[in-house]
Design a protein around this motif. Structure first.
Motif, PDB file in Angstrom:
ATOM      1  N   ALA A 153      36.804  39.286  41.257  1.00  0.00           N
ATOM      2  CA  ALA A 153      35.910  38.216  40.824  1.00  0.00           C
ATOM      3  C   ALA A 153      34.502  38.429  41.397  1.00  0.00           C
ATOM      4  N   VAL A 154      34.402  39.134  42.519  1.00  0.00           N
ATOM      5  CA  VAL A 154      33.076  39.428  43.074  1.00  0.00           C
ATOM      6  C   VAL A 154      32.215  40.123  42.029  1.00  0.00           C
ATOM      7  N   PHE A 155      32.797  41.134  41.397  1.00  0.00           N
ATOM      8  CA  PHE A 155      32.016  41.917  40.435  1.00  0.00           C
ATOM      9  C   PHE A 155      31.791  41.128  39.150  1.00  0.00           C
ATOM     10  N   PHE A 156      32.820  40.393  38.746  1.00  0.00           N
ATOM     11  CA  PHE A 156      32.702  39.534  37.568  1.00  0.00           C
ATOM     12  C   PHE A 156      31.581  38.516  37.790  1.00  0.00           C
ATOM     13  N   GLY A 157      31.582  37.909  38.973  1.00  0.00           N
ATOM     14  CA  GLY A 157      30.562  36.923  39.317  1.00  0.00           C
ATOM     15  C   GLY A 157      29.180  37.537  39.454  1.00  0.00           C
ATOM     16  N   LEU A 158      29.109  38.701  40.069  1.00  0.00           N
ATOM     17  CA  LEU A 158      27.806  39.356  40.221  1.00  0.00           C
ATOM     18  C   LEU A 158      27.206  39.673  38.860  1.00  0.00           C
ATOM     19  N   GLY A 159      28.053  40.150  37.949  1.00  0.00           N
ATOM     20  CA  GLY A 159      27.574  40.405  36.589  1.00  0.00           C
ATOM     21  C   GLY A 159      27.069  39.121  35.960  1.00  0.00           C
ATOM     22  N   GLY A 160      27.836  38.046  36.166  1.00  0.00           N
ATOM     23  CA  GLY A 160      27.439  36.750  35.613  1.00  0.00           C
ATOM     24  C   GLY A 160      26.118  36.268  36.191  1.00  0.00           C
ATOM     25  N   GLN A 208      35.731  35.248  48.578  1.00  0.00           N
ATOM     26  CA  GLN A 208      35.451  33.899  49.075  1.00  0.00           C
ATOM     27  C   GLN A 208      34.043  33.789  49.648  1.00  0.00           C
ATOM     28  N   MET A 209      33.585  34.883  50.308  1.00  0.00           N
ATOM     29  CA  MET A 209      32.227  34.896  50.852  1.00  0.00           C
ATOM     30  C   MET A 209      31.196  34.660  49.752  1.00  0.00           C
ATOM     31  N   PHE A 210      31.351  35.410  48.670  1.00  0.00           N
ATOM     32  CA  PHE A 210      30.403  35.268  47.555  1.00  0.00           C
ATOM     33  C   PHE A 210      30.519  33.877  46.928  1.00  0.00           C
ATOM     34  N   TYR A 211      31.748  33.405  46.823  1.00  0.00           N
ATOM     35  CA  TYR A 211      31.988  32.100  46.213  1.00  0.00           C
ATOM     36  C   TYR A 211      31.232  31.004  46.973  1.00  0.00           C
ATOM     37  N   TYR A 212      31.419  30.966  48.296  1.00  0.00           N
ATOM     38  CA  TYR A 212      30.772  29.910  49.066  1.00  0.00           C
ATOM     39  C   TYR A 212      29.270  30.119  49.179  1.00  0.00           C
ATOM     40  N   PHE A 213      28.860  31.390  49.139  1.00  0.00           N
ATOM     41  CA  PHE A 213      27.425  31.644  49.169  1.00  0.00           C
ATOM     42  C   PHE A 213      26.751  31.057  47.931  1.00  0.00           C
ATOM     43  N   THR A 214      27.332  31.295  46.760  1.00  0.00           N
ATOM     44  CA  THR A 214      26.685  30.792  45.537  1.00  0.00           C
ATOM     45  C   THR A 214      26.752  29.269  45.478  1.00  0.00           C
ATOM     46  N   PHE A 240      36.832  52.976  42.699  1.00  0.00           N
ATOM     47  CA  PHE A 240      36.616  51.556  42.990  1.00  0.00           C
ATOM     48  C   PHE A 240      35.222  51.129  42.518  1.00  0.00           C
ATOM     49  N   VAL A 241      34.251  52.021  42.702  1.00  0.00           N
ATOM     50  CA  VAL A 241      32.883  51.731  42.263  1.00  0.00           C
ATOM     51  C   VAL A 241      32.813  51.643  40.733  1.00  0.00           C
ATOM     52  N   ILE A 242      33.436  52.605  40.047  1.00  0.00           N
ATOM     53  CA  ILE A 242      33.448  52.573  38.581  1.00  0.00           C
ATOM     54  C   ILE A 242      34.140  51.304  38.104  1.00  0.00           C
ATOM     55  N   SER A 243      35.253  50.989  38.759  1.00  0.00           N
ATOM     56  CA  SER A 243      36.026  49.798  38.422  1.00  0.00           C
ATOM     57  C   SER A 243      35.180  48.534  38.567  1.00  0.00           C
ATOM     58  N   GLY A 244      34.476  48.416  39.688  1.00  0.00           N
ATOM     59  CA  GLY A 244      33.627  47.251  39.928  1.00  0.00           C
ATOM     60  C   GLY A 244      32.504  47.145  38.903  1.00  0.00           C
ATOM     61  N   ALA A 245      31.931  48.284  38.541  1.00  0.00           N
ATOM     62  CA  ALA A 245      30.823  48.288  37.586  1.00  0.00           C
ATOM     63  C   ALA A 245      31.270  47.769  36.222  1.00  0.00           C
ATOM     64  N   ILE A 246      32.469  48.191  35.792  1.00  0.00           N
ATOM     65  CA  ILE A 246      32.964  47.749  34.484  1.00  0.00           C
ATOM     66  C   ILE A 246      33.237  46.246  34.497  1.00  0.00           C
ATOM     67  N   THR A 247      33.876  45.768  35.578  1.00  0.00           N
ATOM     68  CA  THR A 247      34.148  44.332  35.671  1.00  0.00           C
ATOM     69  C   THR A 247      32.843  43.553  35.753  1.00  0.00           C
ATOM     70  N   GLY A 248      31.829  44.126  36.389  1.00  0.00           N
ATOM     71  CA  GLY A 248      30.517  43.490  36.465  1.00  0.00           C
ATOM     72  C   GLY A 248      29.889  43.325  35.087  1.00  0.00           C
ATOM     73  N   MET A 277      33.052  31.681  38.736  1.00  0.00           N
ATOM     74  CA  MET A 277      33.240  33.081  38.348  1.00  0.00           C
ATOM     75  C   MET A 277      33.615  33.930  39.562  1.00  0.00           C
ATOM     76  N   PHE A 278      33.243  33.450  40.756  1.00  0.00           N
ATOM     77  CA  PHE A 278      33.538  34.185  41.995  1.00  0.00           C
ATOM     78  C   PHE A 278      34.863  33.748  42.626  1.00  0.00           C
ATOM     79  N   SER A 279      35.471  32.701  42.084  1.00  0.00           N
ATOM     80  CA  SER A 279      36.608  32.105  42.802  1.00  0.00           C
ATOM     81  C   SER A 279      37.832  33.020  42.779  1.00  0.00           C
ATOM     82  N   TRP A 280      38.730  32.788  43.711  1.00  0.00           N
ATOM     83  CA  TRP A 280      39.899  33.675  43.772  1.00  0.00           C
ATOM     84  C   TRP A 280      40.837  33.445  42.595  1.00  0.00           C
ATOM     85  N   HIS A 281      40.685  32.284  41.914  1.00  0.00           N
ATOM     86  CA  HIS A 281      41.457  32.096  40.688  1.00  0.00           C
ATOM     87  C   HIS A 281      41.085  33.155  39.666  1.00  0.00           C
TER      88      HIS A 281
END
Lengths: 249, 327
Positions: B62-69, B137-143, B226-234, B251-255
């Motif tokens: 979700a970190v990458f999904f959220g970052l893309g968002g 969770q770090m990204f979630y609470y930060f946003t 892992f980097v390629i994977s994160g980029a695609i999810t982003g 978008m960052f939540s663990w759900h």
């Protein structure tokens, strides 16, 4: 005398009060099979782990082709020509036999970072892999899933993967483990021909194989080499008989 | 063609046919559902590279999904309010251009994946799961606490971003865009799986000590994938934000991480089209069962349990039989 390919001197390792390697000196010369035998718990596996870089020794040096590799990680030693086979087959079971051999061939090229070209379209890799499979008699089973191989065939594949590296020295951890009489003979015959490619440091429990193959034998007991020499001398050695061979009659 | 080939072809045919039918029949909502499924599938194709090929159970995608968002949200927010993003030595303005947004989303998530990967790949198993979860969770609470960009309320974008030559407000055109990107990601995954790099990664997942003893660096291979994977999810995250014209910390939540993982497991781990099948099934269930009951997740849970217990290859495995080693 020719320069040894693998030269181990003063290798020492202890876990707490337990000394598992007690200033071990060992060498492996071109063209020879040097067997290391010893009772269970003698420290054979930790010796291999140190030679191959999985475990750091407390003292001593390991030289491969004249180069000090004591501080190098496993993969650097592999790239310098050290090929290890495992006591318990370490193969990618979901992959085909050919893919396992290709992995070794890929390691030998040192260039695995191509992300797009299919690995099977690389003719050099394929040739290396198939030649090694042919050598151990597994070429016909190249397309089979490794998990579907028999135990004996997996032992052969272990050797084939080591062969693809075109190594300077083999370090084999009980290649006969779990093989029946017939399989053991096949493996013995195979190893006999391999020594001309690269010398073999052979850690083995199967005494028939050891005495049939070895040019030299070193006996490891409680982390110490108590005797080293040609098979006949070892068979006659009183200390060895008492410590080890005597047990088996 | 293998049985898995037919299953994949049927999926592609459905993903082309159904939205086309919906377009002709004037059912834009169905197209939106399909778009949602395709974007989820893209996110899961990303995770499948790490999870299926690399064996890394990332509970933080979700970190990458959220970052893309948020890459989309922040850039578009600045553009629509005519606020410069940075006005110091030089000027950076927001943008409403999808290609630029995608590039930023991919770059930012790849960098984040590099950082998270460097730190978390020292561990494995449960610890890896926990560390990736912690980053999420770090990204979630930060946003949530980042009030400049809406905090808990998130950011609304008034008009969907543009793509040169297309009218992205037309559901079918936006769908076509998302579907094309999904196909590109699938093609990339297919190529990687068969490459020397894929062979190394595949073996690293199964027998890491073997890979080291033939002189290869399995850990680095895992980091790269892992980097390629994160980029695609982003990238999927940026599209998801554009679909909803809205980004929020959820978008960052663990759900979200869990859902992306569910798509992969439902469809079939390490199967090329597994994430696609999983995402389509998820969105279909969400829509059909969600109409029947607010508690439709009970059925999802039962299905997931059944898959994990009796059909480890997921839906694709169920239909296509055991995975064939690549040849």
């Amino acid at each position: 005398m020719t320069e040894p390919v693998l030269d181990i001197s003063g290798l020492t390792k202890s876990f707490g009060a337990l000394v598992v390697s007690d200033s071990i000196d060992l060498s492996l010369r071109p063209g020879e099979i040097h067997a290391v035998i010893g009772p269970n718990g003698a420290g054979k596996t930790t010796l291999i782990a140190q030679i191959c870089g999985a475990l750091a020794p407390d003292a001593g040096t390991i030289r491969l082709r004249g180069q000090d590799v004591t501080a190098l990680p496993t993969r650097a030693r592999a790239r310098l020509g050290l090929a290890r086979t495992f006591q318990i087959s370490a193969l990618a079971m979901e992959d085909t036999v050919l893919q396992n051999a290709l992995l070794g061939a890929l390691g030998a090229t040192g260039n695995p970072w191509r992300l797009f070209r299919p690995v099977l379209s690389d003719r050099d890799l394929r040739q290396t892999a198939e030649a090694a499979l042919d050598r151990v008699g597994l070429l016909e089973k190249a397309a089979m899933r490794t998990a579907d191989l028999s135990h004996g065939e997996r032992r052969q594949l272990e050797v084939a993967v080591a062969l693809t590296l075109r190594p300077a020295a083999f370090v084999m951890d009980e290649p006969m483990a779990g093989l029946g009489a017939e399989g053991g003979q096949k493996m013995t015959a195979l190893l006999d021909t391999l020594r001309h490619e690269a010398p073999i440091l052979l850690v083995e429990h199967d005494m028939d194989a050891v005495f049939a193959l070895a040019d030299r034998i070193s006996v490891l007991v409680y982390g110490k080499i108590i005797a080293s020499g040609p098979p006949d001398a070892i068979r006659a050695d009183a200390a060895v008989r008492e410590a080890y061979l005597g047990d088996e009659g | 063609m293998s049985r898995e080939g037919y299953v994949n072809a049927a999926l592609v045919a459905a993903l082309i046919g159904v939205p086309l039918w919906a377009h002709l029949a004037g059912e834009p909502f169905t197209i939106t559902l399909a778009t949602r499924a395709v974007i989820f599938a893209l996110a899961a194709v990303g995770l499948n590279l790490a999870l299926g090929l690399g064996g890394m159970v990332s509970f933080g995608h979700a970190v990458f999904f959220g970052l893309g968002g948020y890459a989309m949200g922040i850039l578009a927010h600045h553009a629509q309010n005519f606020l410069p993003l940075y006005d110091g030595l030089f000027l950076i303005e927001g943008t409403k251009s999808m290609p630029v947004i995608w590039l930023v989303a991919i770059t930012v998530s790849a960098l984040a994946a590099l950082l998270i990967g460097l730190l978390s790949l020292r561990t494995s198993g449960v610890y890896f799961i926990m560390i990736t979860l912690a980053f999420g969770q770090m990204f979630y609470y930060f946003t949530i606490s980042w009030s400049a960009y809406g905090g808990e309320d998130g950011l609304s974008i008034w008009v969907r971003n543009g793509f040169p030559g297309l009218n992205t407000l037309d559901p079918i055109q936006f769908y076509a865009l998302c579907f094309t990107l999904l196909c590109a990601a699938l093609w990339l995954t297919h190529r990687i799986a068969r490459s020397p790099f894929g062979l190394m990664l595949n073996a690293t997942r199964q027998v890491p000590h073997r890979v080291e003893t033939v002189g290869l660096d399995g850990q680095r291979a895992k980091l790269v994938v892992f980097v390629i994977s994160g980029a695609i999810t982003g990238l999927a995250g940026a599209l998801f934000a554009d679909l909803n014209r809205f980004v929020s910390p959820t978008m960052f939540s663990w759900h979200m991480s869990g859902e992306i993982m569910i798509f992969v497991i439902l469809g079939g781990v390490a199967r090329l089209f597994g994430p696609v099948a999983g995402a389509v099934l998820f969105v279909a269930m969400e829509h059909v069962l969600g109409d029947l009951s607010d508690y439709w997740h009970i059925y999802l849970g039962a299905l997931l349990l059944g898959i994990v217990l009796f059909a480890r290859g997921g839906v694709v495995g169920l239909l296509a039989g055991r995975a064939k080693s690549h040849d």
